[in-house]
Structure formats: structure tokens, C-alpha cells
Design an enzyme around this catalytic site. Structure first.
Site, PDB file in Angstrom:
ATOM      1  N   LYS A  76      11.109  12.242  32.613  1.00 32.47           N
ATOM      2  CA  LYS A  76      11.037  14.022  31.226  1.00 32.47           C
ATOM      3  C   LYS A  76      10.712  13.264  30.124  1.00 32.47           C
ATOM      4  O   LYS A  76      11.867  12.163  29.929  1.00 32.47           O
ATOM      5  CB  LYS A  76      12.394  14.067  31.349  1.00 32.47           C
ATOM      6  CG  LYS A  76      11.981  15.741  31.058  1.00 32.47           C
ATOM      7  CD  LYS A  76      13.793  16.850  31.288  1.00 32.47           C
ATOM      8  CE  LYS A  76      14.014  17.323  30.279  1.00 32.47           C
ATOM      9  NZ  LYS A  76      15.182  19.048  31.236  1.00 32.47           N
ATOM     10  N   SER A 151      13.838  23.591  32.854  1.00 32.29           N
ATOM     11  CA  SER A 151      12.749  22.661  31.920  1.00 32.29           C
ATOM     12  C   SER A 151      12.552  21.341  32.630  1.00 32.29           C
ATOM     13  O   SER A 151      11.114  20.650  31.558  1.00 32.29           O
ATOM     14  CB  SER A 151      14.497  21.952  30.831  1.00 32.29           C
ATOM     15  OG  SER A 151      14.725  21.288  30.830  1.00 32.29           O
ATOM     16  N   SER A 175      19.112  22.685  35.076  1.00 32.30           N
ATOM     17  CA  SER A 175      17.129  21.779  34.727  1.00 32.30           C
ATOM     18  C   SER A 175      16.174  21.387  35.467  1.00 32.30           C
ATOM     19  O   SER A 175      15.247  20.486  35.461  1.00 32.30           O
ATOM     20  CB  SER A 175      17.025  21.431  33.217  1.00 32.30           C
ATOM     21  OG  SER A 175      16.886  22.447  32.458  1.00 32.30           O
TER      22      SER A 175
END
Lengths: 485, 492
Positions: A76, A151, A175
Site C-alpha cells: 500500500k 482504504s 481498511s
């Protein structure tokens, strides 16, 4: 050669160790997949040349005793990576290249893996659909109109589409678990303090926690073992002995007591979610676990509490993005104040601005007691609910999300309905305890659904074991057609 | 507050409508003596090139986290103990949020509701007696960087070397009543911290600054007036000037029937006036909240006890001991304990020579010389050992006080030991009575007329004879003996 990229991390590691595949060939296979999957918009930055160099380096001098020997991994874009652009999905960091490596990624690399690229995510990890990213929304490989969750949406999408053998995300209110649930993958949010926060772009410091996202529970154990560990650079890091989650993984859960909280049966929850939950209970019962009805009475306050605490911390954490030292700076602005205003207006997206405003408001003099302080008190009560329950039970089983993946654009104009998607995941962050989501079924459209296992602090091994048992018995298989290539 | 009056306290602003008392409280910012900053490993050394002592934490890069520097915590506890204050086993670091170019995080890490040190007290020696000043609290916080506005006509430059350095904010109660008391208070705080080694107290380098809260009220009023806060004053003299100006300004407003606005003001050292910086309405809303990156600070009692045991002797205690052990008066003791280095020097001298005479000579000639040369006692050209030898030479009568002054001058220039100087220059005092008698007889016989006048009653001439003896002996005649012999011979 059969496509190696649709196999589990554990299987791939075996193939590398037995020299059935070289690190270089493995890396090339993923690069090929990534290049043909641009439609999904999962990557913000790719580091192919560097990855191929590292792979070659490994093949020339392999060390098979490592946990992740010669394994390329995409992560990420919230993890700072040395000399590699790190954006946090935001325009305000569009040119930011850290001179340092986050502790978590450093741990991964020191276990033999290397970076394949940086994955798209909601801006500063604020979002549940990956639609708030400055770099465009990510598409869920499950269906071309679907969000991948957020997310960590780039992470879940890339994983499900075989663009990385495993990945890592961050979980502040769900997330990791929600996108895992939306893509038919496994995601674990560890106990707060198990993985160092050093070098991760902060959203809400008291809630943020990095964790693995994988195709299987076994992979999840391998990744957690590789990334976790005490870090003196993070004052909230837990100083404890490292555990061998993968070696100690076992599917015998006989006699374990599993709590079923009545508060997680919410109004208007789709029937399929309820059926999935029933399916999970049945599997556990058949494996000899004991189901116990429990109550977590303050659950209904978790979401409002979260949407006070997280924005409050975010409003302060994001103050450093002022255009003075790094990142985006507006060319407009006659003086310092105007430079700040323009930089932050142009640098941040709407959702981030909304949360900064909420956070600033709840901390303001005259409102602090009514919002922030009260939220802190409620947070203690939510934690106490869990603490009390865990004196009687070993783990808690709930659905991961109140729905399957929704359509792109469906909730963008309705923030509250978007926030409601985190209703089952948020309490865990407030309590600082671990939870994992694993795929256990599909809805009538064939979209994956996840079950959530919650453990007490530092009980990762136990929820992994229970997840392992469910995984073996739920008959879920992620049927993703590569429609994008 | 105890005032044991010797002389009367008398600092009031006199207005047309009566006398006004000035009420002052200080927030002193003292830089913690430590090798590295409060939450990062960067050096704290003064004088480095711009931005040469800045870590990723100090400049607030994404994902950077603060880690408490244990030494700074210990220094704060030591200081708290030195201020006779309550040490809080539980304290919390908060974020004070505001935007400024030299505040990289967008917040300052400080302590708001739960400071590390609670109430304490400091004792001042004023001419009108001893006065106790209450300490409200001491908390730790980060310093900000420095904005430099005058290097370029259109840009501001920022130096982050100071960013993140540990400060102790020491908040007094509003117990101070005059610029003199402020002077005594700052000097006392500084002295205590220098004894403890917790702050070097160097005001030129900005290690000690203060925000000064000033209000006035009619003499006898119980209620405090509205206060103004004068920000960031960095010398005692400026503090005193700012207080005098501000108190007079407030009295004038009251006398003219106007209101005093509670506000923050700046002291303009060039114009010698305070100016409004921001009013209460414009005051920042700092949105304090506990820093989630740092766990609450829990101090074990054992750590506090151990630090307490290892504290050095502090000025108040040392003063008592000097009076008892060395027979000094309160004034002498006060001066000699004001700085640890001075007290150390004195004790070394006193061990080797006459204690009382040592004090007199230190406070006289030695201090005057150091003051003249702008030197600290640690840089004194005369070592304590040499100084003790000089005092002993005076005490034993080997040299007179007048000669001693000459020897002292040579010691300053050469750094030689006094005995060597006395020997090589033949400065030893003439104390042989026979030699002196011979010399005096010679003078008397040369000045028969004067002897007659003396005998006729002009006793003032005695001084003339002493002068002649000194002239003849080159200043070396023992004055006491000379007097005795002269008297005897003049009688005869």
C-alpha cells in the site's frame, strides 16, 4: 508452466525453495500480470527494474531459510519506501520521495522479499471504496463496476487479480478487513502495537495498524510473522517475543468457546449476510467449538465514537502537510497564511478536508468535552465490553461487512452511508484488539462475503487457527475471471 | 507569603488616585541541558550552521514518531526536586495545535492538564527579608524552530536547529511584586538549575526566556486586576523595563477610567515600550489533546527517590552551612553561594586559608577583577590555590594589604604563585622591630621641627611620619608595628 501467480504465497515459497521457479521468473510473471491489468488502476508506482535486480541478486545467492525467499511484493502506498515515491493517495504528496524505509516494509525485505510497486489507496487511508484517491479509483476484479473496498483497495484488488502474491495494508477502522471481504481474500488487523507504525503515513495514530492481506490463512500467518515485531522507534510498539504464527498454525479448534454478539445483527442487513453468519456458526459447531451468545452493549456507539476520535487525530496529524518542507506547494499565495490555504485547498481532496474539519471542530474549545472527551470515555466502555466478554470466550464471530462490494459511485455522495460500511470493523480498532476477515461465501450475485474473527489482545494465533479451520471447511473458492486482460 | 521586614518593601506606582501594587507572575522557559532533543536523537549544541541539527522527526516527515528522551525526563524531575515541588508519577504529553512555518508538525508537544511537576516554592533573599515565591507547575515541551525574516526581502527562511529541543516551562504563582523581586527570582531559579546541571541559564543563547504576566491593583485590594502577558523576554533587564512600562501603562488606563484588555503584548527593546500582539478574542484555540503517539508517562517512585538522593547541595542549604561552618554573615554567604562555581572556588580557598579574610578578598578584589575582564570564575586567571596562598600571606603578616593588592595585580598578569612574586620582588613586609626602630629614629632625627610640633599638640602629623616610614621602606613596613613603635618613640 502453469500460471504460478494464481497460487498461494505458501505454495509459491515452496516452489522457490524447491527451485521449481526462480525469483526472476516469478517476478517477471507478476510484472506481466500487472502490465495487462492497468484497467484496474491498482498501482500508483511500479518498481519493476529494481525488483528484477533484486530477484537476480536472490537467484545468484539464494537464501532459502528466509520466510519470504525471493518473493516480490507490492505494498500500500501509505508505507514510506526509501527512494521510492510515497503518495498516501494524495496530491499533497505527489512528489514526495522518502529517504527512509518504514519498519514494517524493512522487516519484509529483511525476510527475503522485495518491492514490486506501490498500491493505490484512499487518500490518507480515508475511505471505504478507494474512490477518494487522487490517483483515480481502483476497480474490483470481482466485477468491473465494483469498488474493491477501502482504504486498502489497491492492495485487495491487486491481490485478488494475482498482481502480487501477498500484500500489506493498514487498518484504522476496517481498511484491511473490509476490502479483503469485498475481494474474497484474507485480511488481518493485528493488536495495536504489534506492527510498528514508524514510517507509515499517519491517519489516526491511536487506531492505525498495519497488517497482512493474503489469499489464505496460512499466507496470512507467514506475512504477519514477517512484518511484526517490537520497534523502539514507535513508543506504542509492544515489546514481546516474536511468535511463529505459520509453524504453530493448527486447525483443531475443539472445545474453543466462540462468542456470538447479538448487537451485530443490525436492521436491514441483507439476508445473505445473516446466512453467511449462520454458515460460519455451523462450521464451528461441527468442528467441536462451543457457541455462546454474548452482548457487547456499547457497539452502537462505536461508529459515532470512531468518527470523532479518528478525525480529531487526523486533523492534527495532517497539519504537517503545509507546503513548507516537502510535498506539494501552491505557487499562489502572497504570504505564509495564503500559501498554507492554497496548498492545502489544492493538495487535499474532499473527504480529507471533511475529516480535517470534523476533527478540528470536535477538538475546539467549548466542544472538546462534549465530543472528544465523551468519545474517549465511550471508547473505554467499548474496550471494556470486549474485555468482559473475553473472560468467558476465546474469540468472537461476526460478519465482516453489512454488504458485499457496492457499485462505483453508489455511495460517494452519501458519506454517512459510506461510513456505515465500517460498522462491524470499527469497534475492534477502538478496543485495540486483533481481528481477521476471511472469505466464507458469496451473495446471490456471486460477490464474495467475509466472516470476521475477533480475538483478545495478542491472541492472533488463536484467530488464525479458527480461521484456518473455517477456511478448510467452508468450501469458498474465489472465481475471478481475468476479464481485464 | 512571609515578609520578615527589615527595611520596608516599597514598590508602588503612584497615580493621582492612589498607590497601585504591581502583581507579576512569570512563565520561565528554560532549555533542558541534554545532549539530544526531547523526542529525537538530534544534537542540541548551540551555534551550529542552519538546519544542521535536524532529524526527520524534528522536521516532521510523514510517518515519523516521537520517542521520549529519558535524560530530559530526569532533568525535569531533578529541577522539580530542586524547587521543592511535587513530582507527578503520572503525566501526559499533549499536542498544542497551531500553524507556523517554524513549527514543522503543526503542533507543539507539550504538557497541558497533567504536568510532570506540580506545586513548589522558591525562597528569595530581599533587603526587607526572605520571601517565598510559589511555583504553580513545571512541564516539559518542545521548542519551535526559528523564522528569519530579514535575510531576503520577499522570503522567510526557517532554521529548525532549535525545533524539538526540550524546554521546561516553570510557571510561578502571581507572587512577585516588583522588578527587583523578578531579578532575584530569575537569578535564584538560574542558580538552582545551574547547581543541578539541568539548565545552563545562558540568556544570550536563549536558554532562559520568560513570558511576563503583569497586572496592577489599588494598594489593599484583594482582587487581582486584568493581566497582560508580555511574550518571550530574554533578559532580566528587559523584563524589568517591560514591567515598569506595562505597570505604568495600566495605571494610566485605570486613572483615566479605561478598561485594561486582557491581551498578549510584545516588548520593543529599542523603543522601551510594550505593544499589543493579539487580543483575547484573537487568542489561538490550540485544540489541546493527548498525543496519541506517546503513552502517558509513568514514573516509578524509585526513580524519583534515587534522583532525590543524588541531588547536589543546593544554594539555600549551602548558605546555611557557610554561615555555620565558615562564620560568614548572611550577606557574604548569599553572594558566595549564588553560583556553584563561586562556592566551589570559595570552599577550596577557605580550606587552605583564613575563611573570613578569604571571603572579604574574594568579594572585593577578585570579583572586581573578574567583572572588569568579563570573566566567569571558572576562567579566573588566579587559581583557588594561589588565591589561598595570597590570603595566607596577608593573614600571617608577611605582606600588608596594600602590597597584597600589588601582588594580586602581578598574579593576574603572570599567573605566578604569590610567594614567588613576593620573594623575587622583595615585597615581604618589614616586621623586624629593631630594623623598624632604626628606620624611624632616622626619620625623626631628620624632622626635628615636625617632632616638636607634634609634641606641642599637632597630632595630625602622626600620619606624616607613617608616610615617611612607608616611603623609606618602599611600602614594606608592617603598618601595625610601625604605629606602635612610632607612638613609643614620639612619647620618649
Amino acid at each position: 508452466m502453469a500460471d504460478i501467480t494464481n497460487q498461494s504465497l505458501n505454495e509459491i515459497i515452496e516452489k522457490v525453495k524447491t527451485k521449481k521457479v526462480s525469483s526472476t521468473d516469478l517476478t517477471k510473471a507478476y510484472i506481466k500480470n500487472i502490465e495487462s491489468a492497468k484497467k484496474l488502476n491498482t498501482f500508483i508506482t511500479t518498481t519493476f527494474d529494481q525488483a528484477l535486480d533484486k530477484a537476480k541478486e536472490f537467484d545468484n545467492k539464494p537464501n532459502f531459510d528466509q520466510l519470504l525467499p525471493g518473493i516480490p511484493l507490492a505494498v500500500k502506498d501509505l508505507f514510506c519506501t526509501e527512494n521510492i515515491k510515497t503518495t498516501a493517495g494524495s496530491n499533497i504528496l505527489n512528489n514526495f520521495v522518502p529517504s527512509y524505509e518504514s519498519t514494517v516494509t524493512k522487516n519484509l525485505w529483511s525476510n527475503g522479499s522485495f518491492l514490486l510497486g506501490k498500491l493505490n489507496c484512499d487518500e490518507f487511508a480515508m475511505g471505504s471504496s478507494n474512490e477518494t484517491s487522487h490517483y483515480g479509483n481502483v476497480i474490483n476484479p470481482v466485477g468491473d463496476q465494483l469498488v474493491p473496498g477501502g482504504s486498502s483497495g489497491g492492495s485487495s484488488s491487486a491481490l485478488a487479480a494475482d498482481l502480487t502474491p501477498a500484500t500489506i495494508g493498514t487498518d484504522t477502522g476496517g481498511s484491511i478487513r473490509q476490502p479483503a471481504s469485498f475481494t474474497g481474500t484474507v485480511g488481518l488487523k493485528p493488536t495495536y502495537g504489534l506492527c510498528s507504525r514508524w514510517g507509515i503515513v499517519a491517519f489516526a495514530s491511536s487506531l492505525d495498524q498495519a497488517g497482512p492481506m493474503t489469499k489464505t490463512i496460512k499466507d496470512c500467518a507467514i506475512m504477519l510473522e514477517s512484518m511484526s515485531g517490537f520497534d523502539e522507534k514507535d513508543s506504542t510498539s509492544i515489546n514481546k517475543k516474536k511468535e511463529q504464527y505459520s509453524k504453530n498454525l493448527k486447525d483443531n479448534i475443539k472445545g474453543l468457546k466462540i462468542g456470538i454478539p447479538k448487537e451485530y445483527r443490525v436492521d436491514n442487513m441483507p439476508k445473505e449476510i445473516d446466512e453467511l453468519w449462520e454458515k460460519g456458526k455451523k462450521i464451528l459447531k461441527n468442528l467441536g467449538a462451543q457457541l455462546i451468545d454474548i452482548s457487547l452493549p456499547h457497539t452502537k456507539y462505536a461508529l459515532p465514537t470512531y468518527y470523532i476520535v479518528a478525525p480529531a487525530e487526523a486533523s492534527s496529524n495532517l497539519a504537517r502537510y503545509d507546503g513548507v518542507r516537502y510535498g506539494y506547494r501552491s505557487k499562489q499565495g502572497k504570504d505564509l497564511i495564503e500559501m498554507y490555504e492554497k496548498t492545502r485547498s489544492e493538495g487535499f481532496g474532499d473527504e480529507v478536508k471533511r475529516r480535517i474539519l470534523i476533527g478540528t471542530y470536535v477538538l475546539s474549545s467549548g466542544y472538546y468535552d462534549a465530543y472528544y472527551l465523551k468519545a474517549q470515555k465511550v471508547r473505554q466502555l467499548i474496550k471494556k465490553d470486549f474485555d468482559d466478554s473475553f473472560t468467558k470466550i476465546d474469540a468472537i464471530l461476526t460478519p465482516s461487512t453489512p454488504s458485499s462490494a457496492f457499485k462505483i459511485g453508489e455511495k460517494m455522495n452519501d458519506p454517512v452511508s459510506m461510513y456505515l460500511n465500517d460498522i462491524f470493523t470499527v469497534p475492534v480498532n477502538l478496543a485495540g484488539i486483533p481481528a481477521l476477515s476471511l472469505p466464507a461465501g458469496v451473495d446471490k450475485q456471486g460477490y464474495p462475503l467475509g466472516l470476521q474473527l475477533i480475538g483478545k489482545a495478542l491472541d492472533e494465533q488463536k484467530i488464525l487457527n479458527i480461521g484456518y479451520a473455517i477456511e478448510k471447511n467452508c468450501g469458498f473458492k474465489n472465481e475471478i475471471k481475468k476479464w481485464w486482460s | 507569603m512571609v515578609v520578615m521586614s527589615k527595611e520596608k518593601f516599597d514598590y508602588f506606582i503612584r497615580g493621582g488616585k492612589g498607590k497601585y501594587e504591581v502583581v507579576i507572575g512569570l512563565e520561565v522557559h528554560a532549555q533542558v541541558l541534554s545532549k539530544s532533543k526531547l523526542f529525537s536523537g538530534s544534537s542540541t549544541k548551540f551555534g551550529a550552521g542552519p538546519n544542521n541539527q535536524v532529524s526527520l522527526i524534528d522536521s516532521a516527515f510523514p510517518g515519523m514518531l516521537p520517542v521520549i528522551n529519558e535524560e530530559c525526563i530526569k532533568q525535569a524531575v531533578r529541577t522539580g526536586l530542586g524547587l521543592n515541588a511535587k513530582i507527578n508519577n503520572y503525566s501526559v504529553f499533549d499536542r498544542k495545535n497551531y500553524f507556523y512555518a517554524d513549527l514543522p508538525q503543526g503542533y507543539q508537544i507539550s504538557q497541558y492538564k497533567n504536568p510532570i511537576v506540580g506545586e513548589g516554592k522558591v525562597l528569595l533573599d530581599m533587603p526587607y527579608g526572605s520571601k517565598e515565591i510559589g511555583i504553580e507547575r513545571l512541564h516539559l515541551e518542545q521548542d519551535a524552530g526559528k523564522s528569519i525574516h530579514d535575510m531576503d526581502p520577499s522570503n522567510t527562511y526557517v532554521d529548525l536547529n532549535r525545533s524539538g529541543i526540550a524546554l521546561m516551562e516553570i510557571v510561578s504563582k502571581p507572587d512577585l511584586r516588583s522588578p527587583d523581586e523578578v531579578n532575584a527570582y530569575i537569578k535564584k531559579l538560574r542558580s538552582i538549575m545551574r547547581y543541578l546541571g539541568t539548565c545552563d541559564g545562558n540568556m544570550q543563547e536563549g536558554s532562559l526566556r520568560a513570558d511576563v504576566n503583569v497586572s496592577v491593583r489599588k494598594e489593599g485590594d484583594k482582587k487581582f486586576g486584568t493581566r497582560c502577558e508580555i511574550k518571550n523576554v530574554n533578559s532580566i533587564k528587559f523584563m524589568q523595563m517591560a514591567i515598569e512600562y506595562e505597570a505604568a501603562r495600566q495605571v494610566e488606563l485605570i486613572e483615566n477610567g479605561k478598561e485594561i484588555d486582557q491581551e498578549t503584548r510584545l516588548f520593543d527593546t529599542k523603543k522601551n515600550e510594550t505593544r499589543s500582539m493579539r487580543s483575547k478574542e484573537d487568542a489561538h484555540d490550540y485544540r489541546y489533546f493527548p498525543d496519541p503517539d506517546l503513552l502517558p508517562l509513568k514514573l516509578e517512585q524509585k526513580l524519583i527517590d534515587d534522583l532525590k538522593k543524588s541531588l547536589p547541595e543546593l544554594p539555600d542549604k549551602k548558605k546555611e552551612r557557610f554561615i555555620k561552618e565558615y562564620g560568614l554573615n548572611a550577606y557574604e554567604a548569599n553572594v558566595l553561594v549564588s553560583e556553584k562555581e563561586i562556592s566551589d572556588y570559595y570552599e577550596e580557598v577557605a580550606k587552605l586559608s583564613d575563611k573570613k579574610l578569604a571571603a572579604t578578598w574574594m568579594m572585593g578584589d577578585l570579583f572586581a577583577m573578574l567583572n572588569d575582564k568579563g570573566l566567569d570564575i571558572s576562567k579566573s586567571p588566579i587559581s583557588a590555590k594561589h588565591f589561598a596562598e595570597l590570603v595566607q600571606s596577608i593573614k600571617s603578616g608577611e605582606i600588608s594589604g596594600r602590597i597584597a593588592k600589588e601582588v594580586f595585580e602581578i598574579m593576574v598578569e603572570s599567573g605566578d604563585n604569590p610567594n614567588k612574586i613576593i620573594d623575587s620582588k622583595g615585597m615581604k613586609q618589614q616586621s623586624d622591630p629593631k630594623e623598624l626602630e632604626k628606620m624611624i629614629n632616622e626619620i625623626l632625627s631628620k624632622n626635628k621641627d615636625k617632632v616638636d610640633q607634634y609634641k606641642a599638640g599637632k597630632e595630625k602629623l602622626f600620619g606624616f611620619f607613617v608616610g615617611q616610614v612607608m616611603k623609606l621602606s618602599g611600602g614594606k613596613a608592617n603598618p601595625q608595628l610601625t604605629n606602635e613603635i612610632l607612638k613609643k618613640l614620639l612619647k620618649g
